[in-house]
Design a protein around this motif. Structure first.
Motif, PDB file in Angstrom:
ATOM      1  N   MET A 196       0.828  -1.203   0.047  1.00 34.08           N
ATOM      2  CA  MET A 196      -0.026  -0.081   0.040  1.00 34.08           C
ATOM      3  C   MET A 196       0.840   1.301  -0.121  1.00 34.08           C
ATOM      4  SD  MET A 196      -3.138   1.046   2.725  1.00 34.08           S
ATOM      5  CE  MET A 196      -3.517  -0.418   2.563  1.00 34.08           C
ATOM      6  N   ASN A 197       2.101   1.213   0.824  1.00 29.49           N
ATOM      7  CA  ASN A 197       2.971   2.474   0.708  1.00 29.49           C
ATOM      8  C   ASN A 197       3.426   2.588  -0.462  1.00 29.49           C
ATOM      9  OD1 ASN A 197       2.501   2.498   3.730  1.00 29.49           O
ATOM     10  ND2 ASN A 197       4.327   1.790   4.342  1.00 29.49           N
ATOM     11  N   GLU A 198       3.812   1.604  -1.174  1.00 25.21           N
ATOM     12  CA  GLU A 198       4.621   1.697  -2.392  1.00 25.21           C
ATOM     13  C   GLU A 198       3.429   2.440  -3.687  1.00 25.21           C
ATOM     14  OE1 GLU A 198       6.920  -1.046  -5.758  1.00 25.21           O
ATOM     15  OE2 GLU A 198       6.849  -1.614  -3.562  1.00 25.21           O
ATOM     16  N   ALA A 199       2.287   1.578  -3.484  1.00 26.65           N
ATOM     17  CA  ALA A 199       1.331   2.211  -4.538  1.00 26.65           C
ATOM     18  C   ALA A 199       0.923   3.563  -4.351  1.00 26.65           C
ATOM     19  CB  ALA A 199       0.009   1.121  -4.411  1.00 26.65           C
ATOM     20  N   LEU A 200       1.056   4.043  -3.161  1.00 25.91           N
ATOM     21  CA  LEU A 200       0.360   5.401  -2.916  1.00 25.91           C
ATOM     22  C   LEU A 200       1.661   6.285  -3.128  1.00 25.91           C
ATOM     23  CD1 LEU A 200      -1.530   5.047   0.408  1.00 25.91           C
ATOM     24  CD2 LEU A 200      -2.402   5.566  -1.854  1.00 25.91           C
ATOM     25  N   GLU A 201       2.843   6.014  -2.682  1.00 31.07           N
ATOM     26  CA  GLU A 201       4.034   6.689  -2.891  1.00 31.07           C
ATOM     27  C   GLU A 201       4.239   6.955  -4.261  1.00 31.07           C
ATOM     28  OE1 GLU A 201       7.262   5.325  -0.698  1.00 31.07           O
ATOM     29  OE2 GLU A 201       6.196   5.575   1.271  1.00 31.07           O
ATOM     30  N   ASN A 202       4.156   5.785  -5.242  1.00 35.16           N
ATOM     31  CA  ASN A 202       4.403   5.989  -6.673  1.00 35.16           C
ATOM     32  C   ASN A 202       3.593   6.866  -7.322  1.00 35.16           C
ATOM     33  OD1 ASN A 202       6.475   4.289  -6.462  1.00 35.16           O
ATOM     34  ND2 ASN A 202       4.967   2.413  -7.024  1.00 35.16           N
ATOM     35  N   ILE A 203       2.357   7.713  -6.613  1.00 33.43           N
ATOM     36  CA  ILE A 203       1.451   8.412  -7.339  1.00 33.43           C
ATOM     37  C   ILE A 203       1.475   9.602  -6.417  1.00 33.43           C
ATOM     38  CG2 ILE A 203       0.050   6.957  -8.794  1.00 33.43           C
ATOM     39  CD1 ILE A 203      -1.980   6.964  -6.630  1.00 33.43           C
TER      40      ILE A 203
END
Length: 167
Positions: free
Chosen positions: A36-43
């Motif tokens: 979740m952190n990665e998905a949110l940080e990427n955008i």
């Protein structure tokens, strides 16, 4: 969201705070916290959750073009937190660290003692997390606390930004 630390059992003071933290850091039953952190940080988006005294809160922030990605994650955090044991343990460790440092600030000491004198030691307005109250908290407690307060008829939702109301 109606709920918060005023509703936690005195022998498990700290439950609300840990529940709010692990709801987000622990991810959901469909997406772990790191993914979740990665998905949110990427955008460049965020989804947050937390609990105070008399209420809990959850929020999301994203650009308009990513709302179809972030809104389902936000809903998933609210509805399906996983509460994994490792994230609970981490949150408990962080809380214990805060307990060990709370007497480093004289203002914190005076506020805490004033509340105890004013409300009484057993009042939810005056209780503070202790090592033994944190140790008493289990995953089942987090799940039950979440289920007690996180349901549609206990939430007020506010939305603002660049969107069409009918959408």
């Amino acid at each position: 969201i109606g709920g918060g630390s005023l509703h936690e059992p005195i022998e498990k003071t700290g439950l609300a705070s840990i529940t709010g933290q692990v709801m987000r850091t622990g991810g959901t039953t469909t997406m772990d916290g790191d993914a979740m952190n990665e998905a949110l940080e990427n955008i460049g988006a965020s989804v947050e959750a937390g609990m105070g005294g008399s209420s809990a809160s959850a929020s999301l922030s994203t650009l308009k073009e990513h709302i179809d990605t972030v809104l389902p994650i936000f809903a998933d955090v609210l509805q399906n937190p996983a509460f994994p044991e490792d994230k609970i343990a981490l949150s408990k460790t962080q809380t214990r660290s805060g307990i060990s440092r709370r007497n480093d600030n004289s203002q914190q000491i005076s506020n805490r003692e004033f509340d105890r004198l004013l409300y009484g030691e057993t009042s939810p307005y005056a209780t503070t997390a202790e090592y033994y109250t944190i140790d008493a908290i289990t995953r089942d407690d987090l799940v039950a606390f979440h289920q007690r307060f996180f349901h549609p008829n206990n939430v007020i939702l506010g939305v603002w930004g660049d969107f069409e109301t009918d959408e």
